[in-house]
Structure formats: C-alpha cells, structure tokens
Scaffold this motif. Structure first.
Motif, mmCIF file in Angstrom:
data_model
loop_
_atom_site.group_PDB
_atom_site.id
_atom_site.type_symbol
_atom_site.label_atom_id
_atom_site.label_comp_id
_atom_site.label_asym_id
_atom_site.label_seq_id
_atom_site.Cartn_x
_atom_site.Cartn_y
_atom_site.Cartn_z
ATOM 1 N N VAL A 130 2.185 7.437 -6.565
ATOM 2 C CA VAL A 130 0.353 8.554 -6.991
ATOM 3 C C VAL A 130 0.578 10.330 -6.378
ATOM 4 C CG1 VAL A 130 -1.390 6.677 -8.305
ATOM 5 C CG2 VAL A 130 -1.409 7.394 -5.428
ATOM 6 N N ASN A 131 0.975 9.492 -5.418
ATOM 7 C CA ASN A 131 0.962 10.447 -4.235
ATOM 8 C C ASN A 131 2.858 12.083 -4.361
ATOM 9 O OD1 ASN A 131 1.405 12.489 -2.352
ATOM 10 N ND2 ASN A 131 -0.049 11.378 -1.051
ATOM 11 N N VAL A 132 2.280 12.825 -4.599
ATOM 12 C CA VAL A 132 3.150 13.987 -5.498
ATOM 13 C C VAL A 132 4.173 14.647 -4.264
ATOM 14 C CG1 VAL A 132 3.896 16.330 -6.078
ATOM 15 C CG2 VAL A 132 1.846 14.716 -7.379
ATOM 16 N N ALA A 133 3.341 14.067 -2.920
ATOM 17 C CA ALA A 133 3.982 14.155 -1.606
ATOM 18 C C ALA A 133 5.341 13.306 -0.843
ATOM 19 C CB ALA A 133 3.138 14.435 -0.869
ATOM 20 N N TYR A 134 4.832 11.530 -1.628
ATOM 21 C CA TYR A 134 5.104 10.809 -1.398
ATOM 22 C C TYR A 134 6.678 11.196 -2.079
ATOM 23 C CZ TYR A 134 2.824 8.643 1.801
ATOM 24 O OH TYR A 134 1.585 8.317 2.990
ATOM 25 N N ARG A 135 6.442 11.345 -3.624
ATOM 26 C CA ARG A 135 7.959 11.776 -4.239
ATOM 27 C C ARG A 135 8.338 12.046 -4.342
ATOM 28 N NH1 ARG A 135 7.059 8.795 -9.279
ATOM 29 N NH2 ARG A 135 6.276 7.425 -9.469
ATOM 30 N N TRP A 136 8.076 13.763 -3.704
ATOM 31 C CA TRP A 136 9.002 15.219 -3.274
ATOM 32 C C TRP A 136 10.018 14.691 -2.293
ATOM 33 C CZ3 TRP A 136 9.351 17.514 1.469
ATOM 34 C CH2 TRP A 136 10.255 18.442 1.237
ATOM 35 N N PHE A 137 9.576 14.070 -1.102
ATOM 36 C CA PHE A 137 10.033 13.540 0.314
ATOM 37 C C PHE A 137 11.112 12.630 -0.342
ATOM 38 C CE2 PHE A 137 10.895 10.800 3.522
ATOM 39 C CZ PHE A 137 10.954 11.968 4.416
ATOM 40 N N LEU A 138 11.357 12.004 -1.069
ATOM 41 C CA LEU A 138 12.133 10.545 -1.358
ATOM 42 C C LEU A 138 12.547 10.895 -2.804
ATOM 43 C CD1 LEU A 138 9.332 7.472 -1.575
ATOM 44 C CD2 LEU A 138 11.500 8.123 0.263
ATOM 45 N N GLY A 139 12.274 12.489 -2.460
ATOM 46 C CA GLY A 139 13.538 12.672 -4.217
ATOM 47 C C GLY A 139 13.336 12.434 -5.197
ATOM 48 N N THR A 170 10.441 5.146 -11.743
ATOM 49 C CA THR A 170 10.025 4.491 -11.170
ATOM 50 C C THR A 170 10.329 4.162 -9.786
ATOM 51 O OG1 THR A 170 12.321 3.300 -12.149
ATOM 52 C CG2 THR A 170 10.332 3.242 -13.955
ATOM 53 N N VAL A 171 9.237 3.936 -9.225
ATOM 54 C CA VAL A 171 9.142 3.337 -8.103
ATOM 55 C C VAL A 171 9.910 2.198 -7.641
ATOM 56 C CG1 VAL A 171 8.004 3.182 -5.333
ATOM 57 C CG2 VAL A 171 7.388 4.802 -7.092
ATOM 58 N N PRO A 172 10.331 1.544 -6.549
ATOM 59 C CA PRO A 172 11.122 0.522 -5.604
ATOM 60 C C PRO A 172 9.990 -0.414 -6.151
ATOM 61 C CG PRO A 172 12.698 2.210 -5.404
ATOM 62 C CD PRO A 172 11.047 2.579 -6.063
ATOM 63 N N GLN A 211 1.045 -1.344 0.479
ATOM 64 C CA GLN A 211 -0.504 -0.174 -0.231
ATOM 65 C C GLN A 211 0.771 1.219 0.424
ATOM 66 O OE1 GLN A 211 -3.638 -0.207 -0.526
ATOM 67 N NE2 GLN A 211 -2.710 2.002 -0.825
ATOM 68 N N THR A 212 2.120 1.121 1.084
ATOM 69 C CA THR A 212 2.757 2.904 0.377
ATOM 70 C C THR A 212 3.647 2.883 -0.210
ATOM 71 O OG1 THR A 212 3.370 1.926 2.946
ATOM 72 C CG2 THR A 212 4.198 3.789 2.296
ATOM 73 N N ILE A 213 3.993 1.945 -1.263
ATOM 74 C CA ILE A 213 4.133 1.973 -2.696
ATOM 75 C C ILE A 213 3.531 2.024 -3.861
ATOM 76 C CG2 ILE A 213 5.755 0.658 -4.833
ATOM 77 C CD1 ILE A 213 7.334 0.729 -2.412
#
Length: 130
Positions: free
Chosen positions: A10-19, A25-27, A3-5
């Motif tokens: 889809v969540n821009v905030a997560y992408r920003w936080f993770l750089g 692509t998400v691992p 679920q976190t992946i």
C-alpha cells in the motif's frame, strides 16, 4: 515480515524503492523469510546495511548523535562476538537511565513533589521495637 509486505502493498514509497509498478504483485512474505533464514543466515549483511544507512545519516546531518535511544529488543547472543558492543550498550543504557532519573527528580522538585524512592529503599516507615 508480514507487516513489511503489507506496507509494500500500500505504500508508494516502498514500491518506488523496490522498483515495483503500482499493479505489480508483491512477493509472498515467506519468500523474504526464506531468504533471510537461508541465504543470509550466517552473514552480517543486515548489520552492514544498517551501518551504511547510519553513516549516510551522519554524513548529511540527518541524525543528532547527542541524543541516543536504547532499544530493549531481545537479541540472541553470539558467544564472545561483539562483547565490547554489549558492554558499551549497557554503559549507555545506565548513563541514559541516570539522565532520566535526574530529569524526573528535577521535574518533581519544580512541581513541589517528593522524590521517588530508589530501588531497594524501604517503602514503609521504620518501626523500631525492642
């Protein structure tokens, strides 16, 4: 982890936080799962991270320590490790259970209802036959 992946995808905030850029692509979720079980198995890293987040929240008054909610998630015990925390959590849970019961009692009284029966009380009228 799955679920976190999905959230990261889809969540821009997560992408920003993770750089991560929008098209990066998400691992695969198993990458995180393997790190969790192999690299961080016998560490308290996640507890340290959570504690640090709480400290920052208290520092900037983002949370109110007068209201506490207890999570009933099952956690595997570590023998004699953090025994005091468990005892405190149990005491807090009982305290908040009592507060909830008081609130329910008060609400029922305000609405003209009978109080709820406590655990162990007889739920049927007593029959005395000799």
């Amino acid at each position: 982890m799955r679920q976190t992946i999905k959230e990261i995808e889809v969540n821009v905030a997560y992408r920003w936080f993770l750089g991560l850029e929008m098209l990066d692509t998400v691992p695969h979720f198993s990458t995180f799962g393997k790190n969790y079980t192999r690299r961080f198995k016998d560490t308290d890293l996640f507890e340290q991270i959570f504690q640090r987040i709480l400290e920052e929240c208290y520092k900037f008054k983002l949370i109110d320590p007068t209201e506490v909610f207890v999570n009933a998630t099952h956690v595997k015990a570590r023998a004699n490790n953090k025994k005091m925390r468990k005892r405190i959590a149990e005491q807090e849970a009982l305290f908040f259970e009592d507060m909830l019961k008081q609130e329910i009692r008060s609400d029922r009284e305000e609405h003209g209802k009978k109080p709820l029966k406590e655990k162990g009380e007889d739920h049927t009228p007593s029959d005395k036959r000799d």
